[in-house]
Design an enzyme around this catalytic site. Structure first.
Site, PDB file in Angstrom:
ATOM      1  CE  LYS A 167      -1.464   2.780   2.799  1.00 18.93           C
ATOM      2  NZ  LYS A 167      -1.226   3.886   1.876  1.00 18.93           N
TER       3      LYS A 167
ATOM      4  CB  CYS B  59      13.080   9.731   8.184  1.00 16.53           C
ATOM      5  SG  CYS B  59      13.535   8.403   7.107  1.00 16.53           S
TER       6      CYS B  59
ATOM      7  CD  GLU C  33      11.055  13.526  10.793  1.00 13.46           C
ATOM      8  OE1 GLU C  33       9.991  13.018  11.201  1.00 13.46           O
ATOM      9  OE2 GLU C  33      11.872  12.908  10.098  1.00 13.46           O
TER      10      GLU C  33
END
Ligand code: ADP
Length: 489
Positions: free
Chosen positions: A182, A292, A393
């Site tokens: 997905k 990330c 972040e």
């Protein structure tokens, strides 16, 4: 759009379940947009639970055949897929940039990186070795074998629409697992391009399945509750990762998680400042700061602060922002409204609490930026604890520069986070390099290196940045169960 000959009806692309291209059971679809222009690129099926269940069922049916194949045969199919990916690099990169926004040069590099995982794991799949162990009695023999875990549900993010897919799918398939993918709702078209390739090279029906959805939580529930799914491999936000981890407890499903980071980037007084500047640019502004492992906090020793900052700001000012499809563009748009709002909010919060903008600092909607989600590459100084930019972040092109005085202080600051994915530092002092690398509580350390991620090295985080490793020799173990066999003679 995807110039790969993908199955489509008008502007609509469809899902791949059990070896067939198919619409969502509901008949619903949703649009995919170009983040640089707002243009609608295509529509893809909005799959629901029923579609997810069908895909899982297809993967389950395909499992005995696929896992029963000899590893070199599976590797041959994977390597054929790799070859086609490289042959179609230009078309796939174009699709990737159109839906994701990163500059074409980065998109091309991502297709190569993605193909690199396929190569690596096709080969590693041939080396899933067992063991024999001396038994406790003369009439016994002990063996250890490794077997594929079963059906793997792979859920991937939008920031690397090709590489995050192959980093999960390639090891899973190589060892004999079957897969339901997905992809992120923002970037399904690159995944569809890859699945067209999987079909062309002749993966057996059901070995790899693709469903796209605008309601990931609903598909997520099916993945968690369907007992045919043995493992979830997820890359995305820490929040959703925790939700999946909690949800997988009920059936004790295997789970691997690559979650958020908050990477410190440290420039020591004994660093090669020019290399550190180049590294900070590469780490901070790649993919518009939306990886990330992007540097999120740049700590610079006070003795080199002035020269670093001056050179860094000068380089940031030269970054060309625009539509990633145009050659020469270094920085594209942010992925969507949500990402854009977070970046704007971080800058506003920092400035309200006393930070100063050395360059950038504004969103752009004028001229060529109309319709996109553009935010200028930005350098902030006078950044203090308590500002969101230092606690969370940012996932955007904002570089806070923070001075420090000594090693102990900066290591404490760097480790003062619940995230532990990547950390970077620059120093020419060998003993410091080893000492600091050992003390940083992170899964990936770049020492005088801003681009540490490669297929052959383990990638993953500690603390709340994740569980397990992808890539490297270790990346294949996630998809294997260990079985001990005790023989009486
Ligand atoms: P981001 O905020 O960066 O988009 P997400 O964690 O929301 O990160 O998305 C990463 C992937 O997780 C995407 O494929 C997204 O569709 C999927 N996702 C989001 N929410 C859920 C959920 N509740 N269950 C399963 N998958 C989810």
């Amino acid at each position: 759009m995807p110039a790969t000959g993908i199955e489509r009806r008008n502007k609509n692309y469809i899902n791949y379940i059990g070896g067939k291209w198919t619409d969502a059971a509901s008949g619903r679809s949703f649009p995919v947009h170009n983040p640089a222009t707002g243009e609608e690129l295509a529509a893809v099926p909005d799959a629901g639970r029923q579609d997810a269940a069908r895909a899982i069922e297809a993967a389950h049916h395909a499992f005995p055949g696929w896992s029963g194949m000899a590893a070199p045969e599976r590797a041959r199919l994977l390597l054929r897929a790799r070859d086609l990916m490289l042959e179609r690099k230009e078309a796939l990169a174009h699709t990737l940039t159109s839906e994701q926004g990163k500059p074409l040069t980065e998109a091309r590099a991502e297709i190569e990186y993605a193909a690199g995982f396929v190569t690596w794991f096709a080969e590693e799949g041939k080396r899933v070795y067992g063991e024999t162990i001396p038994a406790s009695a003369a009439h016994k023999r002990l063996l250890v074998i490794k077997q594929p875990v079963g059906v793997v549900a792979a859920i991937t993010p939008w920031n690397f629409p090709a590489a995050m897919v192959t980093r999960k799918i390639a090891p899973a398939l190589a060892v004999g697992c079957t897969v339901v993918l997905k992809p992120a709702e923002q970037t399904p078209l690159t995944a569809i391009g890859l699945f067209q390739i999987f079909e062309e090279v002749g993966f057996p029906a059901g070995a790899v399945n693709l469903i796209t959805t605008l309601d990931p939580a609903e598909v997520g529930r099916e993945v968690l509750e369907n007992p045919l799914v043995s493992m979830i491999a997820f890359t995305g936000s820490t929040e959703v990762g925790k939700l999946l981890m909690r949800g997988s407890a009920d059936q004790v499903k295997r789970i691997s998680l690559e979650l958020g980071g908050h990477a410190p980037f440290i420039v020591f007084e004994d660093a090669d400042v020019d290399k550190a500047v180049a590294g900070a640019i590469a780490s901070k502004f790649r993919n518009m700061g939306q990886t990330c492992i992007c540097a999120n906090r740049i700590y610079v020793h006070e003795s080199v602060l002035e020269s670093f900052t001056e050179k860094f700001v000068e380089r940031v000012k030269r970054l060309k922002m625009g539509n990633g499809l145009e050659e020469g563009v270094h920085v594209g748009p942010l992925i969507d409204e949500q990402g854009f709002k977070k970046v704007s909010a971080h800058v506003e919060d920092a400035v309200a609490k006393g930070a100063k903008i050395l360059t950038g600092g504004r969103s752009r909607t004028d001229g060529i930026f109309e319709g996109g989600h553009f935010f200028e590459p930005t350098v902030l100084t006078d950044v203090q604890k308590g500002m969101r930019i230092l606690e969370e972040e940012t996932f955007g092109p904002i570089a806070p520069v923070i001075p420090f005085r000594d090693e102990t202080e900066v290591i404490r600051a760097a480790n003062d986070s619940r995230s532990g994915l990547a950390a970077y530092f620059y120093s020419q002092n060998m003993s410091r390099c080893l000492r600091v690398a050992e003390q940083l509580e992170y899964g990936i350390i770049g020492v005088n290196d801003a681009v540490p991620a490669v297929p052959q090295a383990p990638f993953g985080g500690v603390k709340e940045s994740g569980l397990g490793r992808e890539g490297g020799r270790q990346g294949i173990d996630e998809f294997l169960e260990v079985k001990a066999i005790s023989f009486g003679l």
